[in-house]
Scaffold this motif. Structure first.
Motif, PDB file in Angstrom:
ATOM      1  N   ASP A 186       4.227   0.376   1.977  1.00  0.00           N
ATOM      2  CA  ASP A 186       4.250  -0.561   3.092  1.00  0.00           C
ATOM      3  C   ASP A 186       3.852  -1.928   2.541  1.00  0.00           C
ATOM      4  N   TYR A 187       4.612  -2.943   2.896  1.00  0.00           N
ATOM      5  CA  TYR A 187       4.390  -4.286   2.377  1.00  0.00           C
ATOM      6  C   TYR A 187       3.860  -5.199   3.484  1.00  0.00           C
ATOM      7  N   TYR A 188       2.880  -6.008   3.118  1.00  0.00           N
ATOM      8  CA  TYR A 188       2.198  -6.905   4.058  1.00  0.00           C
ATOM      9  C   TYR A 188       2.063  -8.290   3.436  1.00  0.00           C
ATOM     10  N   CYS A 189       1.870  -9.279   4.295  1.00  0.00           N
ATOM     11  CA  CYS A 189       1.492 -10.592   3.795  1.00  0.00           C
ATOM     12  C   CYS A 189       0.165 -10.998   4.427  1.00  0.00           C
ATOM     13  N   ASN A 190      -0.493 -11.925   3.780  1.00  0.00           N
ATOM     14  CA  ASN A 190      -1.742 -12.489   4.254  1.00  0.00           C
ATOM     15  C   ASN A 190      -2.053 -13.656   3.323  1.00  0.00           C
ATOM     16  N   THR A 191      -3.129 -14.339   3.543  1.00  0.00           N
ATOM     17  CA  THR A 191      -3.542 -15.320   2.543  1.00  0.00           C
ATOM     18  C   THR A 191      -4.075 -14.568   1.328  1.00  0.00           C
ATOM     19  N   ASP A 192      -4.244 -15.255   0.229  1.00  0.00           N
ATOM     20  CA  ASP A 192      -4.758 -14.569  -0.960  1.00  0.00           C
ATOM     21  C   ASP A 192      -6.231 -14.222  -0.801  1.00  0.00           C
ATOM     22  N   GLN A 193      -6.880 -14.738   0.225  1.00  0.00           N
ATOM     23  CA  GLN A 193      -8.273 -14.386   0.519  1.00  0.00           C
ATOM     24  C   GLN A 193      -8.374 -13.395   1.679  1.00  0.00           C
ATOM     25  N   VAL A 194      -7.235 -12.911   2.134  1.00  0.00           N
ATOM     26  CA  VAL A 194      -7.170 -11.980   3.274  1.00  0.00           C
ATOM     27  C   VAL A 194      -7.969 -12.551   4.444  1.00  0.00           C
ATOM     28  N   GLN A 213       8.081  -1.170   5.867  1.00  0.00           N
ATOM     29  CA  GLN A 213       8.140  -0.042   4.951  1.00  0.00           C
ATOM     30  C   GLN A 213       9.317  -0.158   4.001  1.00  0.00           C
ATOM     31  N   VAL A 214       9.039   0.035   2.733  1.00  0.00           N
ATOM     32  CA  VAL A 214      10.064   0.043   1.699  1.00  0.00           C
ATOM     33  C   VAL A 214      10.059   1.417   1.039  1.00  0.00           C
ATOM     34  N   THR A 215      11.214   2.039   1.037  1.00  0.00           N
ATOM     35  CA  THR A 215      11.368   3.341   0.393  1.00  0.00           C
ATOM     36  C   THR A 215      12.473   3.248  -0.640  1.00  0.00           C
ATOM     37  N   VAL A 216      12.128   3.553  -1.869  1.00  0.00           N
ATOM     38  CA  VAL A 216      13.105   3.521  -2.964  1.00  0.00           C
ATOM     39  C   VAL A 216      13.340   4.958  -3.407  1.00  0.00           C
ATOM     40  N   GLU A 220      -2.726  -3.274  -2.764  1.00  0.00           N
ATOM     41  CA  GLU A 220      -2.774  -4.119  -3.952  1.00  0.00           C
ATOM     42  C   GLU A 220      -1.960  -5.384  -3.725  1.00  0.00           C
ATOM     43  N   LEU A 221      -2.400  -6.434  -4.397  1.00  0.00           N
ATOM     44  CA  LEU A 221      -1.695  -7.702  -4.329  1.00  0.00           C
ATOM     45  C   LEU A 221      -0.563  -7.676  -5.343  1.00  0.00           C
ATOM     46  N   VAL A 222       0.640  -8.044  -4.916  1.00  0.00           N
ATOM     47  CA  VAL A 222       1.779  -8.019  -5.836  1.00  0.00           C
ATOM     48  C   VAL A 222       2.331  -9.399  -6.150  1.00  0.00           C
ATOM     49  N   ALA A 223       2.139 -10.366  -5.263  1.00  0.00           N
ATOM     50  CA  ALA A 223       2.695 -11.701  -5.503  1.00  0.00           C
ATOM     51  C   ALA A 223       1.879 -12.723  -4.731  1.00  0.00           C
ATOM     52  N   ARG A 224       1.804 -13.905  -5.311  1.00  0.00           N
ATOM     53  CA  ARG A 224       1.028 -14.987  -4.705  1.00  0.00           C
ATOM     54  C   ARG A 224       1.816 -16.267  -4.841  1.00  0.00           C
ATOM     55  N   ILE A 225       1.753 -17.122  -3.808  1.00  0.00           N
ATOM     56  CA  ILE A 225       2.409 -18.430  -3.876  1.00  0.00           C
ATOM     57  C   ILE A 225       1.495 -19.473  -3.264  1.00  0.00           C
ATOM     58  N   THR A 226       1.250 -20.539  -4.007  1.00  0.00           N
ATOM     59  CA  THR A 226       0.366 -21.594  -3.529  1.00  0.00           C
ATOM     60  C   THR A 226       1.103 -22.505  -2.550  1.00  0.00           C
ATOM     61  N   SER A 227       0.357 -23.385  -1.923  1.00  0.00           N
ATOM     62  CA  SER A 227       0.978 -24.340  -0.999  1.00  0.00           C
ATOM     63  C   SER A 227       1.944 -25.251  -1.741  1.00  0.00           C
ATOM     64  N   GLY A 228       1.718 -25.437  -3.025  1.00  0.00           N
ATOM     65  CA  GLY A 228       2.617 -26.270  -3.824  1.00  0.00           C
ATOM     66  C   GLY A 228       3.777 -25.516  -4.431  1.00  0.00           C
ATOM     67  N   GLY A 229       3.833 -24.212  -4.184  1.00  0.00           N
ATOM     68  CA  GLY A 229       4.969 -23.430  -4.645  1.00  0.00           C
ATOM     69  C   GLY A 229       4.779 -22.724  -5.974  1.00  0.00           C
ATOM     70  N   TYR A 230       3.590 -22.796  -6.545  1.00  0.00           N
ATOM     71  CA  TYR A 230       3.340 -22.061  -7.783  1.00  0.00           C
ATOM     72  C   TYR A 230       3.162 -20.581  -7.463  1.00  0.00           C
ATOM     73  N   THR A 231       3.712 -19.752  -8.333  1.00  0.00           N
ATOM     74  CA  THR A 231       3.707 -18.319  -8.070  1.00  0.00           C
ATOM     75  C   THR A 231       3.104 -17.534  -9.225  1.00  0.00           C
ATOM     76  N   GLN A 274       0.853  -1.182   0.000  1.00  0.00           N
ATOM     77  CA  GLN A 274       0.000   0.000   0.000  1.00  0.00           C
ATOM     78  C   GLN A 274       0.891   1.233   0.000  1.00  0.00           C
ATOM     79  N   ALA A 275       0.805   1.969  -1.076  1.00  0.00           N
ATOM     80  CA  ALA A 275       1.553   3.220  -1.191  1.00  0.00           C
ATOM     81  C   ALA A 275       0.731   4.348  -0.580  1.00  0.00           C
ATOM     82  N   PRO A 276       1.386   5.418  -0.164  1.00  0.00           N
ATOM     83  CA  PRO A 276       0.643   6.538   0.424  1.00  0.00           C
ATOM     84  C   PRO A 276      -0.460   7.044  -0.487  1.00  0.00           C
ATOM     85  N   GLY A 277      -1.653   7.139   0.054  1.00  0.00           N
ATOM     86  CA  GLY A 277      -2.780   7.651  -0.708  1.00  0.00           C
ATOM     87  C   GLY A 277      -3.382   6.689  -1.707  1.00  0.00           C
TER      88      GLY A 277
END
Length: 114
Positions: free
Chosen positions: A92-100, A109-112, A46-57, A39-42
């Protein structure tokens, strides 16, 4: 109640790399598709990456080819390797399940920026 602890963020110059980690308080990774969000300021989260239990991404188009997610079920941890970072990756980067399924953690926090 599952708790997520994200870590590994920081300030990095454009073109640099970071590796994020997300640890869960209980073993949920073995049977869940896990995801990284940002989540960027304002902006909306958004979801940026997903990985299944079997390792598919799969990845959002904006990070495809630059970000790689992996998981260690034994450690209840997922990782996000971020290369060729751009200023627009600042968020700001977070993890959760793909169903939240669970409550959000505090994120990391990631700042580039040069």
């Amino acid at each position: 109640q599952v708790q997520f602890v994200e870590s590994g963020g920081g300030l990095v110059q454009p073109g640099g790399s970071l590796r994020l980690s997300c640890a869960a308080s209980t073993n949920i990774f073995s049977f869940n598709t896990m995801a990284w969000y940002r989540q960027a300021p304002g902006k909306q989260r958004e979801l940026v990456a997903r990985i299944t239990s079997g390792g598919y991404t799969n990845y959002a188009d904006s990070v495809k080819g630059r970000f790689t997610t992996s998981r260690d079920n034994a450690k209840n941890t997922v990782y996000l390797q971020m290369n060729s970072l751009k200023p627009e990756d600042t968020a700001d980067y977070y993890c959760n399940t793909d169903q939240v399924t669970y409550t959000w953690g505090r994120g990391t926090q990631v700042t580039v920026s040069s």
